[in-house]
Write a protein that holds these residues in place. Structure first.
Motif, PDB file in Angstrom:
ATOM      1  N   ILE A 235       0.842  -1.204   0.000  1.00  0.00           N
ATOM      2  CA  ILE A 235       0.000   0.000   0.000  1.00  0.00           C
ATOM      3  C   ILE A 235       0.874   1.251   0.000  1.00  0.00           C
ATOM      4  O   ILE A 235       0.660   2.194  -0.778  1.00  0.00           O
ATOM      5  N   SER A 236       1.869   1.252   0.872  1.00  0.00           N
ATOM      6  CA  SER A 236       2.749   2.410   0.983  1.00  0.00           C
ATOM      7  C   SER A 236       3.505   2.659  -0.327  1.00  0.00           C
ATOM      8  O   SER A 236       3.682   3.805  -0.755  1.00  0.00           O
ATOM      9  N   GLY A 237       3.930   1.576  -0.971  1.00  0.00           N
ATOM     10  CA  GLY A 237       4.643   1.707  -2.248  1.00  0.00           C
ATOM     11  C   GLY A 237       3.745   2.274  -3.337  1.00  0.00           C
ATOM     12  O   GLY A 237       4.165   3.114  -4.144  1.00  0.00           O
ATOM     13  N   LEU A 238       2.500   1.835  -3.323  1.00  0.00           N
ATOM     14  CA  LEU A 238       1.529   2.359  -4.285  1.00  0.00           C
ATOM     15  C   LEU A 238       1.317   3.859  -4.063  1.00  0.00           C
ATOM     16  O   LEU A 238       1.307   4.657  -5.000  1.00  0.00           O
ATOM     17  N   HIS A 239       1.181   4.219  -2.800  1.00  0.00           N
ATOM     18  CA  HIS A 239       0.999   5.615  -2.418  1.00  0.00           C
ATOM     19  C   HIS A 239       2.203   6.451  -2.878  1.00  0.00           C
ATOM     20  O   HIS A 239       2.049   7.529  -3.459  1.00  0.00           O
ATOM     21  N   ALA A 240       3.400   5.928  -2.632  1.00  0.00           N
ATOM     22  CA  ALA A 240       4.616   6.641  -3.030  1.00  0.00           C
ATOM     23  C   ALA A 240       4.658   6.807  -4.545  1.00  0.00           C
ATOM     24  O   ALA A 240       5.054   7.857  -5.070  1.00  0.00           O
ATOM     25  N   SER A 241       4.235   5.772  -5.250  1.00  0.00           N
ATOM     26  CA  SER A 241       4.253   5.837  -6.711  1.00  0.00           C
ATOM     27  C   SER A 241       3.300   6.918  -7.211  1.00  0.00           C
ATOM     28  O   SER A 241       3.644   7.725  -8.082  1.00  0.00           O
ATOM     29  N   ILE A 242       2.106   6.943  -6.638  1.00  0.00           N
ATOM     30  CA  ILE A 242       1.127   7.950  -7.063  1.00  0.00           C
ATOM     31  C   ILE A 242       1.669   9.352  -6.789  1.00  0.00           C
ATOM     32  O   ILE A 242       1.629  10.235  -7.652  1.00  0.00           O
ATOM     33  N   ASN A 243       2.258   9.549  -5.611  1.00  0.00           N
ATOM     34  CA  ASN A 243       2.794  10.873  -5.292  1.00  0.00           C
ATOM     35  C   ASN A 243       3.984  11.252  -6.166  1.00  0.00           C
ATOM     36  O   ASN A 243       4.193  12.428  -6.465  1.00  0.00           O
ATOM     37  N   THR A 244       4.760  10.261  -6.566  1.00  0.00           N
ATOM     38  CA  THR A 244       5.868  10.551  -7.480  1.00  0.00           C
ATOM     39  C   THR A 244       5.316  11.034  -8.818  1.00  0.00           C
ATOM     40  O   THR A 244       5.814  12.000  -9.405  1.00  0.00           O
ATOM     41  N   HIS A 245       4.260  10.384  -9.277  1.00  0.00           N
ATOM     42  CA  HIS A 245       3.661  10.810 -10.540  1.00  0.00           C
ATOM     43  C   HIS A 245       3.104  12.225 -10.479  1.00  0.00           C
ATOM     44  O   HIS A 245       3.261  13.006 -11.402  1.00  0.00           O
ATOM     45  N   LEU A 423      -3.015  -5.205 -14.667  1.00  0.00           N
ATOM     46  CA  LEU A 423      -1.726  -5.647 -14.133  1.00  0.00           C
ATOM     47  C   LEU A 423      -0.565  -5.002 -14.879  1.00  0.00           C
ATOM     48  O   LEU A 423       0.352  -4.444 -14.273  1.00  0.00           O
ATOM     49  N   VAL A 424      -0.605  -5.071 -16.194  1.00  0.00           N
ATOM     50  CA  VAL A 424       0.541  -4.557 -16.960  1.00  0.00           C
ATOM     51  C   VAL A 424       0.626  -3.033 -16.846  1.00  0.00           C
ATOM     52  O   VAL A 424       1.710  -2.463 -16.718  1.00  0.00           O
ATOM     53  N   ASN A 425      -0.530  -2.376 -16.844  1.00  0.00           N
ATOM     54  CA  ASN A 425      -0.498  -0.926 -16.653  1.00  0.00           C
ATOM     55  C   ASN A 425      -0.023  -0.548 -15.249  1.00  0.00           C
ATOM     56  O   ASN A 425       0.672   0.452 -15.084  1.00  0.00           O
ATOM     57  N   ALA A 426      -0.407  -1.339 -14.251  1.00  0.00           N
ATOM     58  CA  ALA A 426       0.031  -1.039 -12.882  1.00  0.00           C
ATOM     59  C   ALA A 426       1.549  -1.135 -12.793  1.00  0.00           C
ATOM     60  O   ALA A 426       2.205  -0.282 -12.191  1.00  0.00           O
ATOM     61  N   ILE A 427       2.107  -2.168 -13.405  1.00  0.00           N
ATOM     62  CA  ILE A 427       3.562  -2.280 -13.404  1.00  0.00           C
ATOM     63  C   ILE A 427       4.176  -1.116 -14.181  1.00  0.00           C
ATOM     64  O   ILE A 427       5.205  -0.567 -13.792  1.00  0.00           O
ATOM     65  N   GLY A 428       3.492  -0.708 -15.226  1.00  0.00           N
ATOM     66  CA  GLY A 428       3.955   0.457 -15.992  1.00  0.00           C
ATOM     67  C   GLY A 428       4.034   1.702 -15.123  1.00  0.00           C
ATOM     68  O   GLY A 428       4.982   2.484 -15.226  1.00  0.00           O
ATOM     69  N   ARG A 429       3.051   1.871 -14.242  1.00  0.00           N
ATOM     70  CA  ARG A 429       3.070   3.029 -13.330  1.00  0.00           C
ATOM     71  C   ARG A 429       4.293   2.970 -12.407  1.00  0.00           C
ATOM     72  O   ARG A 429       5.010   3.929 -12.226  1.00  0.00           O
ATOM     73  N   SER A 433       7.515   5.438 -12.204  1.00  0.00           N
ATOM     74  CA  SER A 433       7.908   6.154 -10.987  1.00  0.00           C
ATOM     75  C   SER A 433       9.393   5.980 -10.703  1.00  0.00           C
ATOM     76  O   SER A 433      10.082   6.942 -10.379  1.00  0.00           O
ATOM     77  N   ILE A 434       9.874   4.749 -10.815  1.00  0.00           N
ATOM     78  CA  ILE A 434      11.296   4.511 -10.552  1.00  0.00           C
ATOM     79  C   ILE A 434      12.150   5.265 -11.572  1.00  0.00           C
ATOM     80  O   ILE A 434      13.170   5.860 -11.235  1.00  0.00           O
ATOM     81  N   TYR A 435      11.688   5.286 -12.792  1.00  0.00           N
ATOM     82  CA  TYR A 435      12.390   6.035 -13.836  1.00  0.00           C
ATOM     83  C   TYR A 435      12.405   7.530 -13.508  1.00  0.00           C
ATOM     84  O   TYR A 435      13.424   8.210 -13.670  1.00  0.00           O
ATOM     85  N   LYS A 436      11.288   8.039 -13.054  1.00  0.00           N
ATOM     86  CA  LYS A 436      11.203   9.479 -12.741  1.00  0.00           C
ATOM     87  C   LYS A 436      12.051   9.849 -11.527  1.00  0.00           C
ATOM     88  O   LYS A 436      12.510  10.987 -11.411  1.00  0.00           O
ATOM     89  N   LEU A 437      12.251   8.907 -10.616  1.00  0.00           N
ATOM     90  CA  LEU A 437      13.114   9.183  -9.469  1.00  0.00           C
ATOM     91  C   LEU A 437      14.496   9.579  -9.944  1.00  0.00           C
ATOM     92  O   LEU A 437      15.146  10.451  -9.375  1.00  0.00           O
ATOM     93  N   ASP A 438      14.929   8.923 -11.007  1.00  0.00           N
ATOM     94  CA  ASP A 438      16.234   9.232 -11.568  1.00  0.00           C
ATOM     95  C   ASP A 438      16.286  10.679 -12.057  1.00  0.00           C
ATOM     96  O   ASP A 438      17.278  11.374 -11.856  1.00  0.00           O
ATOM     97  N   ASP A 439      15.212  11.116 -12.678  1.00  0.00           N
ATOM     98  CA  ASP A 439      15.149  12.513 -13.120  1.00  0.00           C
ATOM     99  C   ASP A 439      15.267  13.459 -11.934  1.00  0.00           C
ATOM    100  O   ASP A 439      16.001  14.445 -11.980  1.00  0.00           O
ATOM    101  N   PHE A 440      14.536  13.138 -10.885  1.00  0.00           N
ATOM    102  CA  PHE A 440      14.596  14.015  -9.704  1.00  0.00           C
ATOM    103  C   PHE A 440      15.994  14.009  -9.098  1.00  0.00           C
ATOM    104  O   PHE A 440      16.497  15.032  -8.659  1.00  0.00           O
ATOM    105  N   LYS A 441      16.603  12.836  -9.089  1.00  0.00           N
ATOM    106  CA  LYS A 441      17.961  12.731  -8.564  1.00  0.00           C
ATOM    107  C   LYS A 441      18.890  13.651  -9.360  1.00  0.00           C
ATOM    108  O   LYS A 441      19.669  14.400  -8.796  1.00  0.00           O
TER     109      LYS A 441
END
Ligand SMILES: *[C@@H]1O[C@H](CO)[C@@H](O)[C@H](O)[C@H]1NC(C)=O
Ligand SMILES: *[C@@H]1O[C@H](CO)[C@@H](O)[C@H](O)[C@H]1NC(C)=O
Length: 457
Positions: A235-245, A423-429, A433-441
């Motif tokens: 749940i927390s990971g999902l929340h973090a992903s949404i906030n990253t987006h 499922l596939v779209n959720a993994i896409g999200r 998010s992980i990809y965008k973290l790199d941008d923020f970094k």
């Protein structure tokens, strides 16, 4: 010589800036310093996941999710919130969803009445399965047959971790590419209530945890058992992903005289507000770690279901595209299956039988809460992501996907089209998010380098 010194200086500057808050003393550890090492409950490192995702998975998923099969998600936005009266009205025009007209849909999805080929096939497969009962016992009465059909339905439903928007007439197709997940302005009481009820009423919590905080502090998470921790981290990971987006595709300007569609882009400050240690009581990096956790969990589900998903037709009625989609998914599944360090679901649910039941009921309830989300666009993405996670949990824990490699080649119907899409779209999200973290970094680092250049020059 001189060149290498400059490089060294820059490296050093980045290091100092990153790990002691050099350029911004009051914001210690604002960056990603604590986002290192192992992903909790898993066997691999954050760095490994970054590389694997950003280079191998993200680009593949990005093009795959543009295919018609994955682009249209069927969702019921009208079902009433079963828990409270939703009093919210979304104030921003960017909240709303453009649903698809019939003419926009690929041929295979058209026609609410005339069932498309996909459902017809599914029905054929189901009746094929039902015929197996005939072989076993030809004396079955019509009534018994009906009962068995009902049991089948029931079994299928109890395997589900989600309430699925099936064929009800209020469901509509939403074009996900036209309705990207991004900042919507949905906040305040209504939005808070959703997360409050998920964390406080539906997550497992340690006995003496305070209800003042939605999140469970990392320090006391160990008081929960593994399965309960997994639920919370997901749940927390999902929340973090949404906030990253929301931070990565932020509304930078809503100028009526400028671009009527708004100007969208990354908002570093928003990201820092949501995740820096300073503004989150030190928990921000833990939430981001949970993003990696849920990513590995869903990826494992995809790998586990690979033998099944490789046989799927991805039917949309456009032969060339369907073929492309099949090839692209095979390629993706191959890459994912070769990744050695997935989450290992076999360590879960080896003890108390009740726990699995509770886990499933909690998650199903979370999927019901999605009907209470006040902003339609957030609701689409909330439903899609909970359904995607629910499908992953079903693959991992229902037992129906165990030993898929060894079962005979005859394809059995296991997942509905919408479950695969989710499922596939959720993994896409999560991957995005992980990809965008790199941008923020990078944004953070560049900010530091520029400042330091000024000092050194
Ligand atoms: C789904 O469709 C079938 C046949 O059209 C109908 O009998 C059933 O009630 C529908 N289910 C829901 C949940 O609307
Ligand atoms: C489902 O969630 C609602 C809203 O948070 C809560 O009031 C209810 O107790 C939950 N039900 C179950 C069975 O967990």
């Amino acid at each position: 010589m001189r060149g290498s010194r400059v490089v060294l200086a820059v490296h050093f500057a980045v290091f100092v800036q990153c790990c002691s808050g050099y350029f911004n003393l009051e914001k210690e550890n604002d960056c990603f310093c604590n986002l290192q090492g192992k992903v909790d409950e898993c066997s691999c490192n954050i760095d490994t996941v970054d590389y694997f995702n950003n280079i191998k998975i993200y680009p593949r998923l990005k093009s795959l999710l543009e295919k018609d099969y994955f682009r249209y998600f069927k969702v019921n936005l009208k079902r009433e919130c079963p828990f409270w009266e939703d009093d919210s009205k979304c104030s921003m025009r960017f909240c709303n969803v453009e649903s698809c007209g019939e003419k926009d849909l690929p041929p295979g999805l058209k026609g609410a009445k005339n069932e498309n080929k996909y459902t017809k096939e599914v029905n054929e497969q189901c009746s094929e399965l039902n015929n197996e009962y005939d072989h076993l016992d030809t004396t079955l009465s019509e009534k018994a047959q009906k009962d068995i059909d009902l049991w089948n339905k029931y079994d299928d439903a109890t395997d589900n971790f989600c309430i699925i928007d099936e064929n009800d007439s209020d469901s509509e197709y939403v074009d996900l590419l036209k309705n990207p997940e991004r900042y919507t302005g949905y906040k305040g009481k209504s939005a808070r209530r959703i997360w409050e009820s998920i964390y406080l009423e539906n997550c497992f919590r340690p006995k003496y945890s305070s209800n003042l905080n939605l999140y469970i502090q990392n320090g006391i998470l160990s008081e929960l058992c593994l399965e309960e921790r997994v639920f919370y981290r997901a749940i927390s990971g999902l929340h973090a992903s949404i906030n990253t987006h929301l931070s990565a595709i932020y509304l930078l300007s809503d100028n009526k005289f400028g671009d009527p569609k708004g100007v969208w882009g990354p908002n570093l400050q928003e990201f820092q507000r949501r995740f820096s240690e300073e503004t989150t009581n030190g928990e921000g990096p833990n939430w981001l770690r949970n993003l990696y956790f849920v990513y590995l969990l869903e990826l494992r589900a995809l790998a586990k279901a690979a033998p099944y998903l490789e046989k799927e037709e991805y039917y949309t009625g456009n032969e060339n595209e369907d073929w492309d989609t099949q090839m692209a998914i095979k390629d993706l599944l191959g890459v994912i299956s070769r990744f050695p360090d997935h989450f290992d679901e076999k360590i879960m649910f080896n003890g108390d039988k009740n726990l699995k039941y509770e886990f499933r009921e909690h998650f199903r309830n979370v999927s019901r809460i999605m009907d209470c989300v006040g902003c339609p666009k957030c609701k689409v993405w909330g439903k899609l992501q909970t359904q995607g996670l629910g499908t992953a949990l079903k693959i991992l824990f229902s037992g129906k996907f165990d030993n898929l490699e060894n079962t005979n080649s005859k394809k059995r119907f296991q997942l509905q089209r919408n479950e695969i899409v989710a499922l596939v779209n959720a993994i896409g999200r999560l991957s995005t998010s992980i990809y965008k973290l790199d941008d923020f970094k990078n944004m953070l680092n560049n900010k530091g380098v520029n400042k330091n250049n000024n000092i050194f020059n």
